[in-house]
Design a protein around this motif. Structure first.
Motif, PDB file in Angstrom:
ATOM      1  N   TRP A   1     -23.604  11.957 -36.851  1.00  0.00           N
ATOM      2  CA  TRP A   1     -23.339  10.681 -37.498  1.00  0.00           C
ATOM      3  C   TRP A   1     -23.148  10.800 -38.998  1.00  0.00           C
ATOM      4  O   TRP A   1     -22.215  10.204 -39.540  1.00  0.00           O
ATOM      5  CB  TRP A   1     -24.408   9.658 -37.134  1.00  0.00           C
ATOM      6  N   PRO A   2     -23.961  11.557 -39.713  1.00  0.00           N
ATOM      7  CA  PRO A   2     -23.707  11.674 -41.152  1.00  0.00           C
ATOM      8  C   PRO A   2     -22.344  12.314 -41.455  1.00  0.00           C
ATOM      9  O   PRO A   2     -21.644  11.886 -42.374  1.00  0.00           O
ATOM     10  CB  PRO A   2     -24.847  12.560 -41.653  1.00  0.00           C
ATOM     11  N   ALA A   3     -21.976  13.322 -40.679  1.00  0.00           N
ATOM     12  CA  ALA A   3     -20.677  13.980 -40.884  1.00  0.00           C
ATOM     13  C   ALA A   3     -19.535  13.009 -40.606  1.00  0.00           C
ATOM     14  O   ALA A   3     -18.555  12.947 -41.363  1.00  0.00           O
ATOM     15  CB  ALA A   3     -20.564  15.212 -39.985  1.00  0.00           C
ATOM     16  N   THR A   4     -19.656  12.240 -39.535  1.00  0.00           N
ATOM     17  CA  THR A   4     -18.619  11.270 -39.198  1.00  0.00           C
ATOM     18  C   THR A   4     -18.522  10.193 -40.268  1.00  0.00           C
ATOM     19  O   THR A   4     -17.423   9.859 -40.727  1.00  0.00           O
ATOM     20  CB  THR A   4     -18.912  10.628 -37.820  1.00  0.00           C
ATOM     21  N   GLU A   5     -19.653   9.658 -40.671  1.00  0.00           N
ATOM     22  CA  GLU A   5     -19.651   8.606 -41.686  1.00  0.00           C
ATOM     23  C   GLU A   5     -19.038   9.105 -42.990  1.00  0.00           C
ATOM     24  O   GLU A   5     -18.232   8.409 -43.625  1.00  0.00           O
ATOM     25  CB  GLU A   5     -21.064   8.087 -41.927  1.00  0.00           C
ATOM     26  N   ALA A   6     -19.374  10.307 -43.396  1.00  0.00           N
ATOM     27  CA  ALA A   6     -18.827  10.863 -44.634  1.00  0.00           C
ATOM     28  C   ALA A   6     -17.316  11.072 -44.524  1.00  0.00           C
ATOM     29  O   ALA A   6     -16.576  10.806 -45.475  1.00  0.00           O
ATOM     30  CB  ALA A   6     -19.532  12.178 -44.975  1.00  0.00           C
ATOM     31  N   ALA A   7     -16.859  11.539 -43.375  1.00  0.00           N
ATOM     32  CA  ALA A   7     -15.422  11.775 -43.193  1.00  0.00           C
ATOM     33  C   ALA A   7     -14.642  10.462 -43.200  1.00  0.00           C
ATOM     34  O   ALA A   7     -13.563  10.379 -43.796  1.00  0.00           O
ATOM     35  CB  ALA A   7     -15.175  12.540 -41.889  1.00  0.00           C
TER      36      ALA A   7
ATOM     37  N   ASP B   1      -2.290   6.707 -42.832  1.00  0.00           N
ATOM     38  CA  ASP B   1      -1.689   7.922 -43.389  1.00  0.00           C
ATOM     39  C   ASP B   1      -2.749   8.986 -43.659  1.00  0.00           C
ATOM     40  O   ASP B   1      -2.534  10.170 -43.393  1.00  0.00           O
ATOM     41  CB  ASP B   1      -0.925   7.594 -44.675  1.00  0.00           C
ATOM     42  N   ALA B   2      -3.908   8.559 -44.186  1.00  0.00           N
ATOM     43  CA  ALA B   2      -4.988   9.508 -44.474  1.00  0.00           C
ATOM     44  C   ALA B   2      -5.496  10.164 -43.198  1.00  0.00           C
ATOM     45  O   ALA B   2      -5.788  11.370 -43.188  1.00  0.00           O
ATOM     46  CB  ALA B   2      -6.134   8.800 -45.202  1.00  0.00           C
ATOM     47  N   LEU B   3      -5.597   9.394 -42.119  1.00  0.00           N
ATOM     48  CA  LEU B   3      -6.085   9.952 -40.852  1.00  0.00           C
ATOM     49  C   LEU B   3      -5.061  10.886 -40.216  1.00  0.00           C
ATOM     50  O   LEU B   3      -5.428  11.840 -39.528  1.00  0.00           O
ATOM     51  CB  LEU B   3      -6.460   8.827 -39.880  1.00  0.00           C
ATOM     52  N   ILE B   4      -3.788  10.617 -40.436  1.00  0.00           N
ATOM     53  CA  ILE B   4      -2.737  11.508 -39.928  1.00  0.00           C
ATOM     54  C   ILE B   4      -2.701  12.788 -40.759  1.00  0.00           C
ATOM     55  O   ILE B   4      -2.626  13.890 -40.230  1.00  0.00           O
ATOM     56  CB  ILE B   4      -1.363  10.797 -39.943  1.00  0.00           C
ATOM     57  N   GLU B   5      -2.759  12.620 -42.079  1.00  0.00           N
ATOM     58  CA  GLU B   5      -2.682  13.751 -42.995  1.00  0.00           C
ATOM     59  C   GLU B   5      -3.854  14.713 -42.817  1.00  0.00           C
ATOM     60  O   GLU B   5      -3.685  15.930 -42.810  1.00  0.00           O
ATOM     61  CB  GLU B   5      -2.656  13.237 -44.432  1.00  0.00           C
TER      62      GLU B   5
ATOM     63  N   ALA C   1     -11.660   6.256 -49.064  1.00  0.00           N
ATOM     64  CA  ALA C   1     -12.012   6.259 -50.486  1.00  0.00           C
ATOM     65  C   ALA C   1     -10.892   5.801 -51.411  1.00  0.00           C
ATOM     66  O   ALA C   1     -11.138   5.115 -52.384  1.00  0.00           O
ATOM     67  CB  ALA C   1     -12.496   7.649 -50.902  1.00  0.00           C
ATOM     68  N   GLY C   2      -9.678   6.157 -51.119  1.00  0.00           N
ATOM     69  CA  GLY C   2      -8.591   5.824 -52.033  1.00  0.00           C
ATOM     70  C   GLY C   2      -7.916   4.495 -51.758  1.00  0.00           C
ATOM     71  O   GLY C   2      -6.895   4.188 -52.366  1.00  0.00           O
TER      72      GLY C   2
END
Length: 159
Positions: A118-124, A145-149, A130-131
């Motif tokens: 969960w911490p790794a997923t939340e951070a990702a 776009d961020a998830l594809i990139e 973020a942008g």
């Protein structure tokens, strides 16, 4: 490349767009869970988290806590019970109402997920978001776009 009609339709197809982003996040979360050794479907974890946080619940209460329909909860609970992650018993006041709670195995799985996946997923996900700036449609486009990139799994692996 084929035009992304859903993206181009803007507010007209916002529901489809949100569903598409949700499906992308769900699939990418599944990859992160697999990286951490979890074989359970990502869709089960919100229910496990609700039961961990709120204790034993009826199917209706669990449906409200997670925000999905009772038939979806009922189908998922079958898998959770088959895996030994939850246990159910008739309610005290109304024996027709089934109360579902975490089993010992389920509590252990949630504790491990809270530490590892969960911490790794939340951070990702936070990194992917973020942008984001501007109006909602622009933010959705940027998130897609961020998830594809860079999918969540890549973000987790890169730290």
């Amino acid at each position: 490349m084929v035009e992304d009609v859903v993206k181009e339709l803007g507010h007209l197809s916002l529901g489809t767009r949100l569903k598409r982003i949700g499906e992308t996040l769900q699939a990418q979360t599944q990859a992160v869970l697999a990286l951490h050794g979890f074989e359970q479907p990502a869709a089960w974890f919100p229910m496990l988290a609700a039961l961990d946080r709120l204790g034993a619940l009826s199917v209706g209460e669990l449906s409200q806590a997670v925000g999905v329909s009772q038939p979806v909860i009922t189908r998922s609970l079958r898998g959770l019970e088959d895996d030994g992650l939850v246990q159910s018993a008739p309610g005290e006041g109304d024996r027709r109402v089934r109360r579902v709670g975490l089993s010992r195995k389920g509590r252990g799985l949630v504790q491990r997920a809270q530490r590892e996946a969960w911490p790794a997923t939340e951070a990702a996900v936070a990194q992917a978001c973020a942008g984001l700036k501007g109006d909602l449609l622009a933010q959705l486009a940027a998130l897609e776009d961020a998830l594809i990139e860079k999918p969540l799994l890549q973000r987790v692996q890169e730290g």
